[in-house]
Motif scaffolding. Structure first.
Motif, PDB file in Angstrom:
ATOM      1  N   LEU A  35       0.871  -1.165   0.000  1.00  0.00           N
ATOM      2  CA  LEU A  35       0.000   0.000   0.000  1.00  0.00           C
ATOM      3  C   LEU A  35       0.910   1.217   0.000  1.00  0.00           C
ATOM      4  O   LEU A  35       1.930   1.232   0.700  1.00  0.00           O
ATOM      5  N   ILE A  36       0.551   2.229  -0.764  1.00  0.00           N
ATOM      6  CA  ILE A  36       1.350   3.451  -0.816  1.00  0.00           C
ATOM      7  C   ILE A  36       0.690   4.477   0.100  1.00  0.00           C
ATOM      8  O   ILE A  36      -0.478   4.827  -0.089  1.00  0.00           O
ATOM      9  N   VAL A  37       1.429   4.942   1.078  1.00  0.00           N
ATOM     10  CA  VAL A  37       0.967   5.940   2.033  1.00  0.00           C
ATOM     11  C   VAL A  37       1.658   7.256   1.721  1.00  0.00           C
ATOM     12  O   VAL A  37       2.882   7.291   1.575  1.00  0.00           O
ATOM     13  N   ALA A  38       0.894   8.322   1.624  1.00  0.00           N
ATOM     14  CA  ALA A  38       1.468   9.659   1.407  1.00  0.00           C
ATOM     15  C   ALA A  38       1.454  10.406   2.736  1.00  0.00           C
ATOM     16  O   ALA A  38       0.417  10.489   3.397  1.00  0.00           O
ATOM     17  N   THR A  39       2.605  10.942   3.138  1.00  0.00           N
ATOM     18  CA  THR A  39       2.709  11.646   4.417  1.00  0.00           C
ATOM     19  C   THR A  39       3.665  12.828   4.307  1.00  0.00           C
ATOM     20  O   THR A  39       4.613  12.794   3.521  1.00  0.00           O
ATOM     21  N   THR A  40       3.424  13.833   5.106  1.00  0.00           N
ATOM     22  CA  THR A  40       4.340  14.975   5.176  1.00  0.00           C
ATOM     23  C   THR A  40       5.358  14.794   6.302  1.00  0.00           C
ATOM     24  O   THR A  40       6.324  15.538   6.369  1.00  0.00           O
ATOM     25  N   ARG A  41       5.122  13.817   7.168  1.00  0.00           N
ATOM     26  CA  ARG A  41       5.995  13.604   8.329  1.00  0.00           C
ATOM     27  C   ARG A  41       6.429  12.139   8.413  1.00  0.00           C
ATOM     28  O   ARG A  41       5.954  11.396   9.281  1.00  0.00           O
ATOM     29  N   PRO A  42       7.335  11.707   7.554  1.00  0.00           N
ATOM     30  CA  PRO A  42       7.724  10.295   7.565  1.00  0.00           C
ATOM     31  C   PRO A  42       8.355   9.833   8.872  1.00  0.00           C
ATOM     32  O   PRO A  42       8.277   8.653   9.213  1.00  0.00           O
ATOM     33  N   GLU A  43       8.951  10.752   9.623  1.00  0.00           N
ATOM     34  CA  GLU A  43       9.570  10.345  10.889  1.00  0.00           C
ATOM     35  C   GLU A  43       8.554   9.804  11.889  1.00  0.00           C
ATOM     36  O   GLU A  43       8.878   8.970  12.735  1.00  0.00           O
ATOM     37  N   THR A  44       7.301  10.253  11.793  1.00  0.00           N
ATOM     38  CA  THR A  44       6.299   9.756  12.754  1.00  0.00           C
ATOM     39  C   THR A  44       5.841   8.341  12.430  1.00  0.00           C
ATOM     40  O   THR A  44       5.152   7.723  13.252  1.00  0.00           O
ATOM     41  N   MET A  45       6.237   7.808  11.276  1.00  0.00           N
ATOM     42  CA  MET A  45       5.849   6.435  10.955  1.00  0.00           C
ATOM     43  C   MET A  45       6.371   5.450  11.997  1.00  0.00           C
ATOM     44  O   MET A  45       5.802   4.372  12.161  1.00  0.00           O
ATOM     45  N   LEU A  46       7.406   5.838  12.715  1.00  0.00           N
ATOM     46  CA  LEU A  46       7.948   4.974  13.760  1.00  0.00           C
ATOM     47  C   LEU A  46       6.905   4.706  14.846  1.00  0.00           C
ATOM     48  O   LEU A  46       7.013   3.729  15.586  1.00  0.00           O
ATOM     49  N   GLY A  47       5.898   5.564  14.942  1.00  0.00           N
ATOM     50  CA  GLY A  47       4.823   5.396  15.921  1.00  0.00           C
ATOM     51  C   GLY A  47       3.503   4.967  15.308  1.00  0.00           C
ATOM     52  O   GLY A  47       2.471   4.962  15.983  1.00  0.00           O
ATOM     53  N   ASP A  48       3.500   4.570  14.043  1.00  0.00           N
ATOM     54  CA  ASP A  48       2.262   4.107  13.407  1.00  0.00           C
ATOM     55  C   ASP A  48       1.738   2.857  14.104  1.00  0.00           C
ATOM     56  O   ASP A  48       2.515   1.969  14.483  1.00  0.00           O
ATOM     57  N   GLU A 130      11.476   4.469  22.092  1.00  0.00           N
ATOM     58  CA  GLU A 130      10.493   3.573  21.476  1.00  0.00           C
ATOM     59  C   GLU A 130      10.862   3.247  20.028  1.00  0.00           C
ATOM     60  O   GLU A 130      10.325   2.309  19.455  1.00  0.00           O
ATOM     61  N   ALA A 131      11.749   4.032  19.461  1.00  0.00           N
ATOM     62  CA  ALA A 131      12.134   3.875  18.053  1.00  0.00           C
ATOM     63  C   ALA A 131      13.346   2.948  17.937  1.00  0.00           C
ATOM     64  O   ALA A 131      14.061   2.708  18.914  1.00  0.00           O
ATOM     65  N   PRO A 132      13.609   2.444  16.738  1.00  0.00           N
ATOM     66  CA  PRO A 132      14.829   1.663  16.529  1.00  0.00           C
ATOM     67  C   PRO A 132      16.070   2.466  16.944  1.00  0.00           C
ATOM     68  O   PRO A 132      16.108   3.691  16.797  1.00  0.00           O
ATOM     69  N   ALA A 133      17.061   1.787  17.459  1.00  0.00           N
ATOM     70  CA  ALA A 133      18.255   2.418  18.033  1.00  0.00           C
ATOM     71  C   ALA A 133      18.923   3.416  17.091  1.00  0.00           C
ATOM     72  O   ALA A 133      19.419   4.455  17.531  1.00  0.00           O
ATOM     73  N   LYS A 134      18.913   3.136  15.817  1.00  0.00           N
ATOM     74  CA  LYS A 134      19.577   3.985  14.825  1.00  0.00           C
ATOM     75  C   LYS A 134      19.078   5.429  14.853  1.00  0.00           C
ATOM     76  O   LYS A 134      19.808   6.353  14.509  1.00  0.00           O
ATOM     77  N   TYR A 135      17.818   5.632  15.241  1.00  0.00           N
ATOM     78  CA  TYR A 135      17.203   6.958  15.173  1.00  0.00           C
ATOM     79  C   TYR A 135      17.105   7.656  16.531  1.00  0.00           C
ATOM     80  O   TYR A 135      16.809   8.845  16.585  1.00  0.00           O
ATOM     81  N   ARG A 136      17.357   6.942  17.593  1.00  0.00           N
ATOM     82  CA  ARG A 136      17.206   7.495  18.942  1.00  0.00           C
ATOM     83  C   ARG A 136      18.126   8.692  19.153  1.00  0.00           C
ATOM     84  O   ARG A 136      19.297   8.664  18.808  1.00  0.00           O
ATOM     85  N   GLY A 137      17.542   9.750  19.711  1.00  0.00           N
ATOM     86  CA  GLY A 137      18.311  10.954  20.007  1.00  0.00           C
ATOM     87  C   GLY A 137      18.399  11.934  18.855  1.00  0.00           C
ATOM     88  O   GLY A 137      18.830  13.073  19.045  1.00  0.00           O
ATOM     89  N   PHE A 141      13.857  16.522  12.417  1.00  0.00           N
ATOM     90  CA  PHE A 141      14.192  16.833  11.027  1.00  0.00           C
ATOM     91  C   PHE A 141      15.376  15.999  10.541  1.00  0.00           C
ATOM     92  O   PHE A 141      15.396  15.569   9.386  1.00  0.00           O
ATOM     93  N   ASP A 142      16.341  15.749  11.423  1.00  0.00           N
ATOM     94  CA  ASP A 142      17.452  14.861  11.070  1.00  0.00           C
ATOM     95  C   ASP A 142      16.947  13.427  10.907  1.00  0.00           C
ATOM     96  O   ASP A 142      17.378  12.706  10.002  1.00  0.00           O
ATOM     97  N   ALA A 143      16.024  13.018  11.778  1.00  0.00           N
ATOM     98  CA  ALA A 143      15.435  11.683  11.673  1.00  0.00           C
ATOM     99  C   ALA A 143      14.670  11.548  10.359  1.00  0.00           C
ATOM    100  O   ALA A 143      14.741  10.511   9.699  1.00  0.00           O
ATOM    101  N   ARG A 144      13.953  12.606   9.977  1.00  0.00           N
ATOM    102  CA  ARG A 144      13.208  12.581   8.708  1.00  0.00           C
ATOM    103  C   ARG A 144      14.166  12.317   7.545  1.00  0.00           C
ATOM    104  O   ARG A 144      13.913  11.454   6.710  1.00  0.00           O
TER     105      ARG A 144
END
Length: 166
Positions: A35-48, A130-137, A141-144
């Protein structure tokens, strides 16, 4: 002093130039179909906690009826595909990610469908534990940027387009 604790109703909104990211969310039982999801905030997908479609959208009716699920990119979590009247079938792809801990409207959808709340941002808008270790901290905007780059490497970034947002 309020950090990120302001409500949307307490903010004066203005139009800005942004991007709309189209992301592939693969089906768990058929990873070649997504499924293709369109979002303006891809970083929040970690909490989907779900993806949703309109209940009258014929394109996705069988997915909901057959209780198909998607695998959330980056995290690997399995999420349900739900139907809800909140979806605007004409915007984006008609498939919307649901992040109840980070969006007022998604919270209401989450309550109706008994979805979990996964908060992935600290009060100073950094990615939390709560996110994968790679993105913590990372700052949001950097996470995005990192998530978009990772999705691209995984061939899960369908496209990016200019988009006016508030």
């Amino acid at each position: 002093r309020c950090l990120t604790a302001l409500s949307d109703i307490e903010v004066e909104h203005e139009d800005i130039k942004g991007k709309l990211y189209h992301i592939r969310y693969p089906l768990t039982d058929d990873p070649h179909t997504a499924l293709i999801v369109a979002t303006t905030r891809p970083e929040t997908m970690l909490g989907d906690t779900a993806v949703m479609v309109h209940p009258d959208d014929e394109r996705y009716a069988s997915l909901v009826k057959n209780k198909r699920r998607i695998r959330l990119p980056i995290t690997g979590r399995e999420l349900p595909i739900i139907a809800d009247d909140y979806v605007d079938r004409e915007f984006g792809t008609g498939v919307v990610k649901v992040t109840p801990a980070h969006d007022f409207n998604d919270y209401a959808v989450g309550q109706r469908h008994k979805l979990a709340l996964i908060s992935i941002l600290t009060l100073d808008a950094k990615i939390n534990g709560e996110a994968p270790a790679k993105y913590r901290g990372l700052d949001r905007f950097d996470a995005r940027k990192q998530i978009v780059a990772d999705l691209d490497v995984l061939a899960l970034l369908e496209k990016t387009e200019k988009h006016k947002l508030k």
